[in-house]
Design an enzyme around this catalytic site. Structure first.
Site, PDB file in Angstrom:
ATOM      1  N   CYS A   2       6.663  72.878 -10.571  1.00  0.00           N
ATOM      2  CA  CYS A   2       6.752  74.146  -9.863  1.00  0.00           C
ATOM      3  C   CYS A   2       6.627  73.907  -8.358  1.00  0.00           C
ATOM      4  CB  CYS A   2       5.666  75.150 -10.249  1.00  0.00           C
ATOM      5  SG  CYS A   2       5.714  75.596 -11.973  1.00  0.00           S
ATOM      6  N   ARG A  27      11.121  70.018  -8.247  1.00  0.00           N
ATOM      7  CA  ARG A  27       9.834  70.193  -8.922  1.00  0.00           C
ATOM      8  C   ARG A  27       9.945  71.049 -10.184  1.00  0.00           C
ATOM      9  NH1 ARG A  27       5.593  68.851  -5.391  1.00  0.00           N
ATOM     10  NH2 ARG A  27       4.152  70.039  -6.659  1.00  0.00           N
ATOM     11  N   TRP A  75       8.717  75.124 -13.378  1.00  0.00           N
ATOM     12  CA  TRP A  75       8.836  74.219 -14.507  1.00  0.00           C
ATOM     13  C   TRP A  75       7.871  74.791 -15.548  1.00  0.00           C
ATOM     14  CZ3 TRP A  75       5.725  70.834 -17.369  1.00  0.00           C
ATOM     15  CH2 TRP A  75       6.422  69.929 -18.186  1.00  0.00           C
ATOM     16  N   ASN A 101       1.378  77.052  -8.632  1.00  0.00           N
ATOM     17  CA  ASN A 101       1.738  75.747  -9.185  1.00  0.00           C
ATOM     18  C   ASN A 101       0.463  75.144  -9.765  1.00  0.00           C
ATOM     19  OD1 ASN A 101       2.169  72.534  -7.573  1.00  0.00           O
ATOM     20  ND2 ASN A 101       2.623  73.068  -9.661  1.00  0.00           N
ATOM     21  N   GLY A 102       0.485  74.867 -11.076  1.00  0.00           N
ATOM     22  CA  GLY A 102      -0.709  74.315 -11.722  1.00  0.00           C
ATOM     23  C   GLY A 102      -0.920  74.991 -13.059  1.00  0.00           C
ATOM     24  N   GLU A 488      12.799  50.346 -18.037  1.00  0.00           N
ATOM     25  CA  GLU A 488      13.220  51.216 -16.944  1.00  0.00           C
ATOM     26  C   GLU A 488      14.701  51.596 -17.086  1.00  0.00           C
ATOM     27  OE1 GLU A 488      11.883  53.026 -14.918  1.00  0.00           O
ATOM     28  OE2 GLU A 488      13.316  53.367 -13.299  1.00  0.00           O
ATOM     29  N   LYS A 492      16.115  55.428 -17.532  1.00  0.00           N
ATOM     30  CA  LYS A 492      17.124  56.034 -16.642  1.00  0.00           C
ATOM     31  C   LYS A 492      18.217  56.691 -17.476  1.00  0.00           C
ATOM     32  CE  LYS A 492      15.321  56.205 -13.860  1.00  0.00           C
ATOM     33  NZ  LYS A 492      14.036  55.807 -13.510  1.00  0.00           N
ATOM     34  N   GLU A 495      16.889  59.911 -19.409  1.00  0.00           N
ATOM     35  CA  GLU A 495      16.528  61.126 -18.671  1.00  0.00           C
ATOM     36  C   GLU A 495      17.712  61.816 -18.017  1.00  0.00           C
ATOM     37  OE1 GLU A 495      13.488  60.591 -15.681  1.00  0.00           O
ATOM     38  OE2 GLU A 495      14.355  58.730 -14.990  1.00  0.00           O
ATOM     39  N   HIS A 511      11.894  41.624 -35.103  1.00  0.00           N
ATOM     40  CA  HIS A 511      10.792  42.130 -35.933  1.00  0.00           C
ATOM     41  C   HIS A 511      11.018  43.590 -36.338  1.00  0.00           C
ATOM     42  CE1 HIS A 511       8.530  38.481 -35.300  1.00  0.00           C
ATOM     43  NE2 HIS A 511       8.826  38.572 -34.007  1.00  0.00           N
ATOM     44  N   LYS A 610      10.316  66.552 -10.941  1.00  0.00           N
ATOM     45  CA  LYS A 610      10.073  65.320 -10.204  1.00  0.00           C
ATOM     46  C   LYS A 610       8.598  64.949 -10.192  1.00  0.00           C
ATOM     47  CE  LYS A 610      11.396  62.007  -7.412  1.00  0.00           C
ATOM     48  NZ  LYS A 610      12.062  60.894  -8.120  1.00  0.00           N
TER      49      LYS A 610
HETATM   50  O1  M6R Z   1       5.337  60.492  -8.937  1.00  0.00           O
HETATM   51  P1  M6R Z   1       4.973  59.494  -9.996  1.00  0.00           P
HETATM   52  O2  M6R Z   1       5.470  58.139  -9.692  1.00  0.00           O
HETATM   53  O3  M6R Z   1       3.516  59.493 -10.317  1.00  0.00           O
HETATM   54  O4  M6R Z   1       5.739  60.006 -11.290  1.00  0.00           O
HETATM   55  C1  M6R Z   1       5.597  59.370 -12.518  1.00  0.00           C
HETATM   56  C2  M6R Z   1       6.674  59.800 -13.485  1.00  0.00           C
HETATM   57  O5  M6R Z   1       6.611  61.167 -13.711  1.00  0.00           O
HETATM   58  C3  M6R Z   1       8.072  59.449 -12.976  1.00  0.00           C
HETATM   59  O6  M6R Z   1       8.190  58.085 -12.692  1.00  0.00           O
HETATM   60  C4  M6R Z   1       9.146  59.835 -14.014  1.00  0.00           C
HETATM   61  O7  M6R Z   1       9.009  59.038 -15.147  1.00  0.00           O
HETATM   62  C5  M6R Z   1      10.537  59.735 -13.415  1.00  0.00           C
HETATM   63  N1  M6R Z   1      11.313  60.876 -13.807  1.00  0.00           N
HETATM   64  C6  M6R Z   1      11.271  58.540 -13.865  1.00  0.00           C
HETATM   65  O8  M6R Z   1      12.562  58.472 -13.346  1.00  0.00           O
END
Ligand code: M6R
Length: 615
Positions: A2, A27, A75, A101-102, A488, A492, A495, A511, A610
């Site tokens: 948010c 956000r 969000w 926000n929270g 990673e 990517k 998501e 395994h 984000k």
């Molecule tokens: O801001 P942060 O690095 O603490 O965020 C952690 C994760 O939320 C963030 O890396 C998330 O997994 C991304 N969407 C990955 O691309």
């Protein structure tokens, strides 16, 4: 999660609020809304499910006049994304509007009590409870807006950054924060409020980062007043100068922020390394480590906490720190850390990694580590965020604002800083020789050029992505330094393209996951010319002999893999510990182009935000 924006001044608030919401849309984008105090004394509230553009369309033709307002992009946590659950929320008598926000943890208890007092609720949100509570306090105590907000917040448990306006009170905006970020921008005769500084850039460079448990009264023609929520303290606002430019926040000719961020990596890595390696490459100078040298020399072990992509960087950090510093390193998901009965002592160094510096789980892990006496070191991107303020020391990755929800340049920046930290601490601990430092440090200084070379693969990867656009599952394999790179790469793809992908240590495949391999399941293998290369070749053969197709990321000039894999993407050779940085780039591009081929909104993938500021 948010984003909130507020404005009070002499300009029309609507345009400024909408501009701010666009900047904060990373956000969350489940719904958006504004509340504006009209000259006539009306409090106009407009809200709509979906992205900010949908709010703009729904507001067309309506009266958005007024110079005081608040706005929100959501969000969803409590209640599905729809118009009713969208913020701003208003009190039942429609005299107060609030954005939040929270999460209000005790909202159930508060809601029941308010219902007993005759209050009715129209949404399923925790936020509506807060605005009704403020209204209740205001009527019961017959007090000012400021006193009512402060008293209500004393009854609230949870996390919040809020902005509140009152009908018929066109000269006052009240804001407060606890565990969620809030920045106040001080202009000439106008004041801005936002979840981060991005909506403020371009209007003013004077900002105050509100601290936890602070509440501020922003009056149209008076200096900013900051108070404590819990005590009678009256802190003097610490006005800082913002070092962000408008250009950093725009797409700069790219179709998306994510593509801009992928292509900006030569420059962001240069910024990340700048001033941290001596000219002769014989020493790495990280001030946060050097100033706390005893902590690093005497540490029993290092524990790294992080989430998501930052957690993947942490796994690479573990490997490089163990190698260079000869110390045991553990990596924990920040979200699991405090529930895992952690054994932390004052001889431990805890490193918290976060791009945003606002991730709720990482912040909670930091608090716990501090309460056990550990020395807590932050690795963060956003300057002035909560994590760098809550940690004992740390290093910024300095890669500039990352706006695409999928982390790209922050990942390569985090791994770079972790490598610098390993080298610097290794020198202090005398566990690394000068030749090793020199060769890795030199390769680090050459990284911008190396990454430029990797980026020339973009067209090839774009072509390749067409072959695999409709694959429904992917396997990503790597070993040693590149097992986390595989994780990673898979994240990517998941998501931004919503395709199922699993990252696995290559040798573990036999395994279990090997049962998944068939002609429908492509495997991406990260196989640079490193100490585990021969082993990974046999893993590739295992995939091929079961009919799977293989995309291999290999070192330049590799002619063996060419014979086995279906496609090879060649990257320049670098010291082993730097291969994850170089190999991550083609994986980012592959995920990007697959998602684009599928028509996805890569900057704002569904269900994500984000910065995850809720538990
Ligand atoms: O801001 P942060 O690095 O603490 O965020 C952690 C994760 O939320 C963030 O890396 C998330 O997994 C991304 N969407 C990955 O691309």
């Amino acid at each position: 999660m948010c984003g909130i924006v507020g404005y009070i001044g002499d300009k029309q608030a609507y345009d400024i609020l909408i501009h701010g919401l666009h900047r904060l849309e990373y956000r969350g984008y489940d719904s958006a809304g504004v509340a504006i105090e009209h000259e006539t004394g009306e409090l106009n509230v407009y809200k709509s499910k979906g992205k900010v553009t949908e709010l703009e369309s729904s507001v067309e033709g309506k009266d958005t006049g007024g110079t005081l307002g608040i706005a929100h992009t959501r969000w969803a946590t409590h209640g599905e994304p729809n118009d009713v659950n969208a913020h701003p929320h208003v009190s039942e008598d429609r005299t107060l509007a609030l954005v939040h926000n929270g999460t209000i943890e005790n909202y159930g208890v508060l809601k029941t009590a308010l219902m007993q007092h005759g209050y009715h609720f129209s949404s399923e949100t925790d936020t509506e409870v807060l605005v009704q509570l403020i209204s209740y306090v205001k009527h019961t105590n017959r007090c000012s807006l400021f006193d009512a907000v402060r008293e209500a917040l004393r009854q609230v448990e949870g996390a919040y950054a809020i902005a509140v306006v009152e009908k018929g009170n066109p000269d006052m905006l009240v804001v407060a924060r606890k565990s969620s970020p809030l920045v106040i921008g001080i202009g000439d005769g106008e004041t801005f409020v936002a979840s981060d500084a991005t909506p403020i850039v371009g209007y003013t460079d004077k900002v105050v980062y509100l601290k936890d448990n602070e509440i501020a009264v922003i009056r149209r023609d008076a200096p900013l007043e900051v108070h404590s929520i819990d005590s009678i303290q009256h802190p003097v606002p610490d006005i800082q100068t913002l070092k962000l430019s408008v250009e950093q926040l725009e797409k700069g000719g790219y179709d998306t922020f994510m593509l801009k961020e992928i292509f900006s990596q030569p420059g962001t890595l240069r910024d990340c390394i700048r001033g941290r390696i001596t000219n002769d490459c014989k020493r790495v100078v990280l001030s946060g480590v050097i100033e706390n040298r005893d902590r690093f020399i005497n540490a029993n072990r290092i524990v790294i906490v992080a989430c998501g992509t930052s957690w993947h960087a942490a796994l690479i950090g573990k490997r490089v720190i163990q190698e260079m510093c000869r110390i045991s390193v553990e990596v924990e998901y920040a979200s699991e850390f405090r529930y895992g009965c952690p054994y932390i002592t004052d001889r431990d160094v805890v490193i918290a990694i976060s791009q945003s510096g606002e991730t709720a789980d990482t912040l909670a892990a930091i608090q716990l580590a501090k309460s056990k006496g550990a020395f807590v070191y932050g690795i963060c991107n956003v300057v002035g965020a909560s994590i760098p303020r809550d940690t004992d020391s740390g290093t910024y990755i300095h890669v500039g604002p990352e706006i695409g929800v999928a982390s790209t340049k922050a990942f390569t920046g985090q791994v770079t800083v972790l490598t610098l930290l390993a080298l610097c601490a290794g020198q202090i601990r005398k566990t690394i020789d000068t030749e090793t430092v020199e060769s890795i440090a030199r390769a680090l200084t050459e990284l911008p050029q190396t990454i430029k070379e990797v980026l020339t693969l973009a067209d090839t990867i774009k072509e390749l992505s067409r072959i695999y656009t409709y694959a429904r599952n992917f396997l990503y394999l790597g070993r040693g330094y590149n097992y986390p790179t595989a994780l990673e790469g898979a994240l990517k793809l998941k998501e931004i393209s919503y395709v199922h992908a699993e990252g696995y240590p290559a040798a573990e495949m036999k395994h279990g996951p090997i049962a998944l391999i068939d002609s429908e399941m492509p495997t991406v293998i990260i196989a640079p010319n490193d100490s585990l290369y021969d082993k990974i070749i046999s893993n590739v053969q295992q995939v091929k002999s079961r009919g799977g197709s293989v995309i291999a990321i290999v070192s330049k000039g590799d002619r063996s893999m060419e014979q086995i894999a279906d496609h090879c993407l060649e990257i320049p050779e670098v010291p082993e510990c730097l291969t994850p940085i170089v190999a991550a780039v083609p994986l980012q591009l592959l995920a990007y182009y697959i998602a684009i081929n599928k028509g996805k909104d890569v900057d704002r993938p569904r269900n994500l935000a984000k910065s995850v500021t809720v538990e």
